[in-house]
Design an enzyme around this catalytic site. Sequence first.
Site, PDB file in Angstrom:
ATOM      1  N   SER A 146       0.797  -1.228   0.000  1.00  0.00           N
ATOM      2  CA  SER A 146       0.000   0.000   0.000  1.00  0.00           C
ATOM      3  C   SER A 146       0.827   1.274   0.000  1.00  0.00           C
ATOM      4  O   SER A 146       0.353   2.316  -0.441  1.00  0.00           O
ATOM      5  CB  SER A 146      -0.953   0.009   1.202  1.00  0.00           C
ATOM      6  N   HIS A 203      -5.257  -3.704  -2.649  1.00  0.00           N
ATOM      7  CA  HIS A 203      -4.813  -2.794  -3.713  1.00  0.00           C
ATOM      8  C   HIS A 203      -4.531  -3.527  -5.020  1.00  0.00           C
ATOM      9  O   HIS A 203      -4.004  -2.932  -5.964  1.00  0.00           O
ATOM     10  CB  HIS A 203      -3.562  -2.046  -3.254  1.00  0.00           C
ATOM     11  N   LYS A 239     -11.993   0.369  -2.303  1.00  0.00           N
ATOM     12  CA  LYS A 239     -11.057   0.908  -3.283  1.00  0.00           C
ATOM     13  C   LYS A 239     -11.650   0.759  -4.689  1.00  0.00           C
ATOM     14  O   LYS A 239     -12.483   1.545  -5.089  1.00  0.00           O
ATOM     15  CB  LYS A 239      -9.704   0.242  -3.108  1.00  0.00           C
TER      16      LYS A 239
END
Length: 390
Positions: free
Chosen positions: A181, A209, A240
């Site tokens: 990250s 991610h 996300k």
Amino acid sequence: MELFAKCKNELVDQLIEQNIYPYFHKLESKQDVEVIMEGKRRIMLGSNNYLGLTTHPRVISAGIDALQRYGSGCSGSRFLNGTLELHVQLETELAEFLNKEAVVTFSTGFQSNLGIISTIVGKDDYIFCDRENHASIYDGCKLSYGTMLRYRHNNMEDLEKKLASVPLDAGKLIVTDGVFSMGGDICKLPEIVALAKKYNARTMVDDAHGLGVLGDCGRGTADYFGLTDEVDIIMGTFSKSLASLGGYMAADKRVTDFVRHSSRPFIFCASIPPASCATAIEALHILRETPELPKRLLSLSAYMRDGLRKRKIPIRDSITPIIPIYTYEAINTLNKAKELYEHGVYVNPVLPPATHPSECLLRTSYMATLTTELLDEALEIMAEVLDKDE
């Protein structure tokens, strides 16, 4: 010491006094490529909204429809009265998308790591944790009562040394971020899988991610390496690429069922609200329908890396939409973040303990909905600000 005596933060007070405190800027518009923050336009280079779906009309409409049909919340845990048909639909569709047997969802990504690791790992087991893993993984390790052994970041020799130091027949879990990250680099998953087989360990990838970013149609890190069947547990988030809130665990059904009936963060937490569940489902539908979105995201990330390199701005090499810009010292990092903010570019300053004290950075991240024109504008501002001597 009196209990509340510790409730002071001299560093925060100093940063506020120096007018370089960087946190809690107020957002006054949608999370988009351009935002209004504290009354001014800023180019957003600090969001994890990788596919830009938080403003997609279909995603917004799905949330509104769910709010009208199911109300604002579930008022209970999934274990009792809080399971909606939407939760089951999301788990079923996500399992199919990820090519895993089953999925169980959690109310946040942080709770996902807490709930998975603390349930799967017991006091006689071992966890092998990359030093740059997310904080939620560390907290999950603490709650598990297992023995945590940290290995140097992406260092497979160190990982093997740690694996070889424990009994072969002990329970072992290797946990790694798929995409890290802060640095934006990708884990060495083929080597990790090979070591897991050699030392009789299980593997878990935190793909918060990676989903929507890597792999075929954005299926994530394991798919990117062609190792979906070899990774035992895939964890991820909806906050996300899927433009919502919540998290998930994808694994064999016997494992997800065990977690579903044993995990305290799952059993004792209210379930994902209806609107968040519906928006995640719709975002997943859009991702499946538009596989070019992750490709565009990586293309824009490469464009930005090339622009930063041409301007001799120090970055870490990778292909992901997370590009750390190294500013090294804390005060320099805070000053640069403030200047960029004042000039219309939002980035995230990253300080210890998230980094080494001499490796502070500006974490920039990118969306598939950005344009090269906006990136060029941001690059010029960044070059001007970062070229200044402190």
